[in-house]
Design an enzyme around this catalytic site. Sequence first.
Site, short mmCIF file in Angstrom:
data_model
loop_
_atom_site.label_atom_id
_atom_site.label_comp_id
_atom_site.label_asym_id
_atom_site.label_seq_id
_atom_site.Cartn_x
_atom_site.Cartn_y
_atom_site.Cartn_z
N SER A 1 0.83 -1.19 0.00
CA SER A 1 0.00 0.00 0.00
C SER A 1 0.87 1.25 0.00
O SER A 1 1.61 1.49 -0.95
CB SER A 1 -0.96 -0.03 1.19
OG SER A 1 -1.99 0.92 1.04
N ASP B 1 -9.93 -4.41 -5.52
CA ASP B 1 -9.45 -3.48 -4.50
C ASP B 1 -10.33 -2.23 -4.48
O ASP B 1 -10.52 -1.58 -5.51
CB ASP B 1 -8.00 -3.10 -4.80
CG ASP B 1 -7.32 -2.42 -3.63
OD1 ASP B 1 -7.99 -1.73 -2.86
OD2 ASP B 1 -6.08 -2.58 -3.50
N HIS C 1 -7.85 -5.16 -1.01
CA HIS C 1 -6.64 -4.54 -0.47
C HIS C 1 -6.14 -5.39 0.70
O HIS C 1 -6.86 -6.22 1.24
CB HIS C 1 -7.00 -3.13 0.02
CG HIS C 1 -5.88 -2.15 0.03
ND1 HIS C 1 -5.29 -1.68 -1.12
CD2 HIS C 1 -5.25 -1.52 1.05
CE1 HIS C 1 -4.35 -0.80 -0.80
NE2 HIS C 1 -4.29 -0.69 0.51
#
Length: 415
Positions: A250, A321, A354
Amino acid sequence: MPVGYLITVAIWAVCTAFALAPPRPRHSSPSNISFWLAFPVAELPFIAFFALVVATVLTGDLNTPVGWIGLCVAMAATIGLVVVVRRASRTSEVVGRALRDALEAGPGAGNGQRLESRPRRRLPWLRILFAPFVFRRRDVERVRNIPYGSAGRANLLDVYRHRSRPAHAPTLIHLHGGAFRSGRKSREARPLLYRLASRGWVCVSANYRSSPEATFPEPLVDAKQVIAWVRTHGAEYGADPAVLFVSGSSAGGHLAASAALTPNVAELQPGVEAADTSVTGAVVLYGYFGSVDSPTRMSSSPVAYVHADAPPFFVAHGQLDTIVLVEEARDFVERLAAVSANPVVYAELPGAQHVFDLFHSIRFDSLVDGIEAFTTWIRTRTTTQLPSRHDAADGTDGAEGSDHAEQLGSPGASG
């Protein structure tokens, strides 16, 4: 009671529905509720199934209208979980195809070098099914809280290494996620760190400064200080500073990509200006590629720094995501692949949300296989096949640093 049973299975059914198909309109957001509902089921479908079974067994008498409705909802959720598992099971196939396309036939593939062919490693099914939160391995030791800078807890790192303490080990640096606001070095990618350390690697997981105390480029400065620390002190822990990969999740993926694309830029490594901050390759997991709030006018997106001499990249992103949309990853990969002389591997993971690297799962353990194959392929290439970034004697480092310095001075969106 049947009412409580119906509520319980309905909650799991809703989470399963979100895991199968996040709602539209799609948009990136760190507080997207669809992520929080979908993520547990997307990565831990077996635990969701166990919860449905336990709820059904404990309810006892289901011979009521509410009980029958609850049982039908549980069965529908179970069918959805089967689809979730099937999508996750495709990870190995998708990653293998991405590796072959980029490493055997893509730009920078070299002189016909083939991807190493090995029997597929058996997934750790006992851990996936019953202990997805167990990461430690008996043959790996973790040296905690080593300072690499002067920012206290924000400048600490952990070293993972085999207990036999091999010398000249390939090295991986990992940077955690957290939207540049939070996070810690002991959270993401632990299955990857322990696996590589068990295979003889030295792995480094580092904290870095975050907002509101720090603003960009300070987190990137910290990332480069970690690279400099490995080059200076890594050998004390068995690391080979000449074989150094950087990875991140991330926001950490943003930093890993940015660090890999801006080696040896003095402006981004104050205090260690003379250190070699180039890397052998980069691994980006569900990375963020946009701009970051910054008081400076420098570009803060890694997209701004793609260039022909970029190191090999492995980018993996979840198809579903909802924190960072998959289109952002595709855009970064397309821009990088269009100019890079080195391979760019892109694996778009079916059904993935995610933060897919927190646990042992079908998806992440299969992806770890691919990351290991990628790093092995890069390491076994001859040095003449990769554009040189380390030979300071020919003056290329200085020229590269000047090019990046010009880019850093260009205005960029502050996010």
